[in-house]
Design a protein around this motif. Structure first.
Motif, PDB file in Angstrom:
ATOM      1  N   UNK A   1      11.331 -23.226  34.643  1.00  0.00           N
ATOM      2  CA  UNK A   1      10.261 -23.868  35.419  1.00  0.00           C
ATOM      3  C   UNK A   1       9.157 -22.859  35.734  1.00  0.00           C
ATOM      4  N   UNK A   2       9.535 -21.632  36.019  1.00  0.00           N
ATOM      5  CA  UNK A   2       8.533 -20.603  36.285  1.00  0.00           C
ATOM      6  C   UNK A   2       7.726 -20.287  35.032  1.00  0.00           C
ATOM      7  N   UNK A   3       8.385 -20.295  33.894  1.00  0.00           N
ATOM      8  CA  UNK A   3       7.670 -20.095  32.629  1.00  0.00           C
ATOM      9  C   UNK A   3       6.644 -21.208  32.428  1.00  0.00           C
ATOM     10  N   UNK A   4       7.054 -22.435  32.713  1.00  0.00           N
ATOM     11  CA  UNK A   4       6.135 -23.578  32.600  1.00  0.00           C
ATOM     12  C   UNK A   4       4.929 -23.399  33.524  1.00  0.00           C
ATOM     13  N   UNK A   5       5.167 -22.962  34.755  1.00  0.00           N
ATOM     14  CA  UNK A   5       4.076 -22.779  35.712  1.00  0.00           C
ATOM     15  C   UNK A   5       3.113 -21.679  35.258  1.00  0.00           C
ATOM     16  N   UNK A   6       3.659 -20.596  34.723  1.00  0.00           N
ATOM     17  CA  UNK A   6       2.802 -19.504  34.238  1.00  0.00           C
ATOM     18  C   UNK A   6       1.953 -19.978  33.061  1.00  0.00           C
ATOM     19  N   UNK A   7       2.577 -20.681  32.135  1.00  0.00           N
ATOM     20  CA  UNK A   7       1.825 -21.223  31.001  1.00  0.00           C
ATOM     21  C   UNK A   7       0.771 -22.219  31.478  1.00  0.00           C
ATOM     22  N   UNK A   8       1.115 -22.999  32.495  1.00  0.00           N
ATOM     23  CA  UNK A   8       0.153 -23.943  33.050  1.00  0.00           C
ATOM     24  C   UNK A   8      -1.037 -23.243  33.677  1.00  0.00           C
ATOM     25  N   UNK A   9      -0.785 -22.142  34.377  1.00  0.00           N
ATOM     26  CA  UNK A   9      -1.876 -21.375  34.988  1.00  0.00           C
ATOM     27  C   UNK A   9      -2.816 -20.815  33.929  1.00  0.00           C
ATOM     28  N   UNK A  10      -2.242 -20.248  32.892  1.00  0.00           N
ATOM     29  CA  UNK A  10      -3.061 -19.691  31.805  1.00  0.00           C
ATOM     30  C   UNK A  10      -3.880 -20.791  31.137  1.00  0.00           C
ATOM     31  N   UNK A  11      -3.244 -21.922  30.863  1.00  0.00           N
ATOM     32  CA  UNK A  11      -3.945 -23.034  30.212  1.00  0.00           C
ATOM     33  C   UNK A  11      -5.085 -23.548  31.081  1.00  0.00           C
ATOM     34  N   UNK A  12      -4.850 -23.650  32.386  1.00  0.00           N
ATOM     35  CA  UNK A  12      -5.896 -24.119  33.305  1.00  0.00           C
ATOM     36  C   UNK A  12      -7.120 -23.213  33.258  1.00  0.00           C
ATOM     37  N   UNK A  13      -6.893 -21.918  33.380  1.00  0.00           N
ATOM     38  CA  UNK A  13      -8.014 -20.977  33.411  1.00  0.00           C
ATOM     39  C   UNK A  13      -8.763 -20.961  32.085  1.00  0.00           C
ATOM     40  N   UNK A  14      -8.025 -21.005  30.992  1.00  0.00           N
ATOM     41  CA  UNK A  14      -8.662 -20.978  29.670  1.00  0.00           C
ATOM     42  C   UNK A  14      -9.548 -22.206  29.469  1.00  0.00           C
ATOM     43  N   UNK A  15      -9.063 -23.373  29.884  1.00  0.00           N
ATOM     44  CA  UNK A  15      -9.838 -24.603  29.719  1.00  0.00           C
ATOM     45  C   UNK A  15     -11.015 -24.650  30.692  1.00  0.00           C
ATOM     46  N   UNK A  16     -10.782 -24.289  31.950  1.00  0.00           N
ATOM     47  CA  UNK A  16     -11.845 -24.353  32.954  1.00  0.00           C
ATOM     48  C   UNK A  16     -12.968 -23.374  32.631  1.00  0.00           C
ATOM     49  N   UNK A  17     -12.628 -22.180  32.177  1.00  0.00           N
ATOM     50  CA  UNK A  17     -13.658 -21.197  31.835  1.00  0.00           C
ATOM     51  C   UNK A  17     -14.497 -21.662  30.646  1.00  0.00           C
ATOM     52  N   UNK A  18     -13.893 -22.398  29.749  1.00  0.00           N
ATOM     53  CA  UNK A  18     -14.627 -22.994  28.629  1.00  0.00           C
ATOM     54  C   UNK A  18     -15.488 -24.158  29.122  1.00  0.00           C
ATOM     55  N   UNK A  19     -14.906 -24.991  29.949  1.00  0.00           N
ATOM     56  CA  UNK A  19     -15.580 -26.199  30.425  1.00  0.00           C
ATOM     57  C   UNK A  19     -16.796 -25.878  31.290  1.00  0.00           C
ATOM     58  N   UNK A  20     -16.766 -24.737  31.980  1.00  0.00           N
ATOM     59  CA  UNK A  20     -17.824 -24.404  32.934  1.00  0.00           C
ATOM     60  C   UNK A  20     -19.104 -23.902  32.275  1.00  0.00           C
ATOM     61  N   UNK A  21     -19.069 -23.575  30.994  1.00  0.00           N
ATOM     62  CA  UNK A  21     -20.249 -22.992  30.343  1.00  0.00           C
ATOM     63  C   UNK A  21     -21.502 -23.862  30.491  1.00  0.00           C
TER      64      UNK A  21
END
Length: 380
Positions: A244-264
């Motif tokens: 579950x912690x692995x899932x949360x870490x992957x989720x955090x990385x995915x969120x930041x990667x998508x949001x940083x792209x989306x914000x351009x």
């Protein structure tokens, strides 16, 4: 006119403002002294100065690094000369630096609200005053959000609350949960509220897709990282297992990667620079989100749903078998006299000591008699 919340936020209701004016906001607070009618809670200035210090620090950091780490670099020639992995990682740094100016601005306005007394939000379980009524951001839950919902719920908090109550819930069909279309309407309402620049609409349209995609991830992927018997939409907090912690870490990385792209586009505002920025990033955000949604609608969600159901049924079958074996074991112990029924509720319990000893003596005598009959023991 209320300057601390003018234009930049946070969004607060008129009733909350009037409660500040007539001091009914502090109706549960004891007067400062027997001879005073003032009921302003303690801790107001301390928290306001903390917000002031944090806001100034963020603004100072942005002043130092905001010019270098900016989405406008996507239009420079040196940017395209760099390999994709460099542009990808650089974008992640740019996204964080650009968000910091919002942290600074909202912290300053929150401090202004608190200083006037509007940020009071009651007391915690220890009786200490809470001053988070005017909070518009939760930095830790933004930068380390395990999923998109947590991130969005902690960004521009009061405006998102208004959008959820005034748009999202009102557009939902009666008796049904809001779907992807309602989500998109809500995001586009936010775009209209921001202004007329094309960048706003590009960002919020993608935001609607991201929100819908994240909801499907939570429904069809998250269950594989949870105990099989825990319902996918259960409100019970799952155990903090390693997977579950692995899932949360992957989720955090995915969120930041998508949001940083989306914000351009949100930062670049104009249409052409926004399209160019996404092009230099190979449209990775769109490819990921649309690819997931298209594959899901093509049958992927149905297939994953069957896997989740089969996994739960298998776990339930194992649990039922375990219970059955435990019941058989108890029945065998009951039949052998090692356990007796409880008179209180029918539960099998360990028998009293004298009964157990008598049973053991009888079993020993029977065993000895068996040996004697078989000739293994000689009479003396």
């Amino acid at each position: 006119f209320y300057f601390p919340a003018f234009l930049i936020g946070p969004s607060l209701t008129f009733t909350e403002y009037m409660a500040l004016i007539d001091e009914t906001l502090y109706k549960d607070v004891a007067p400062a002294s027997p001879n005073s009618s003032k009921r302003v809670p303690v801790g107001r200035k301390r928290v306001a100065y903390q917000k002031l210090a944090f806001g100034i620090s963020c603004i100072g950091f942005y002043a130092l690094y905001g010019g270098k780490f900016n989405y406008t670099v996507t239009a420079d020639d040196w940017w395209m000369a760099k390999p994709f992995w460099y542009r990808f990682l650089y974008t992640q740094i740019v996204g964080v630096v650009q968000r910091i100016r919002y942290y600074g601005a909202w912290s300053l306005t929150e401090g202004g609200c608190i200083f006037t007394g509007l940020g009071f939000n009651g007391f915690d379980k220890d009786g200490s005053t809470l001053w988070d009524k005017a909070a518009n951001i939760d930095v830790m839950n933004i930068e380390f959000a395990p999923n998109v919902k947590v991130l969005l719920d902690n960004w521009n908090i009061n405006t998102n609350t208004w959008l959820r109550n005034s748009v999202y819930k009102r557009l939902a069909p009666p008796g049904k949960k809001p779907g992807a279309l309602v989500t998109m309407y809500t995001f586009m309402t936010s775009a209209i509220w921001h202004g007329i620049y094309p960048g706003y609409y590009l960002t919020f349209f993608l935001g609607g897709l991201v929100s819908s995609a994240a909801r499907q991830v939570r429904t069809y992927i998250r269950p594989f990282f949870l105990p099989a018997l825990l319902p996918p939409k259960s409100k019970v907090l799952p155990p903090p297992t390693l997977i579950k912690r692995v899932y949360d870490v992957l989720g955090t990385v995915a969120c930041l990667v998508i949001i940083n792209y989306m914000a351009a586009p949100f930062m670049l505002l104009e249409l052409r620079p926004s399209i160019k920025a996404w092009t230099t990033l190979l449209w990775y955000g769109h490819v990921t989100v649309l690819g997931w949604l298209i594959l899901g609608q093509a049958g992927g969600f149905r297939w994953l749903g069957k896997l989740v159901k089969a996994r739960a049924e298998k776990a339930a079958s194992k649990e039922a078998m375990k219970v059955h074996m435990e019941m058989e074991e108890r029945e065998n112990k009951l039949a052998s006299g090692m356990m007796t029924p409880s008179t209180s509720g029918g539960t099998l319990v360990v028998p009293p000591f004298d009964v157990a000893m008598k049973g053991m003596e009888e079993a020993g005598d029977a065993l000895m008699q068996g040996f004697a009959n078989s000739g293994h023991l000689k009479k003396t």
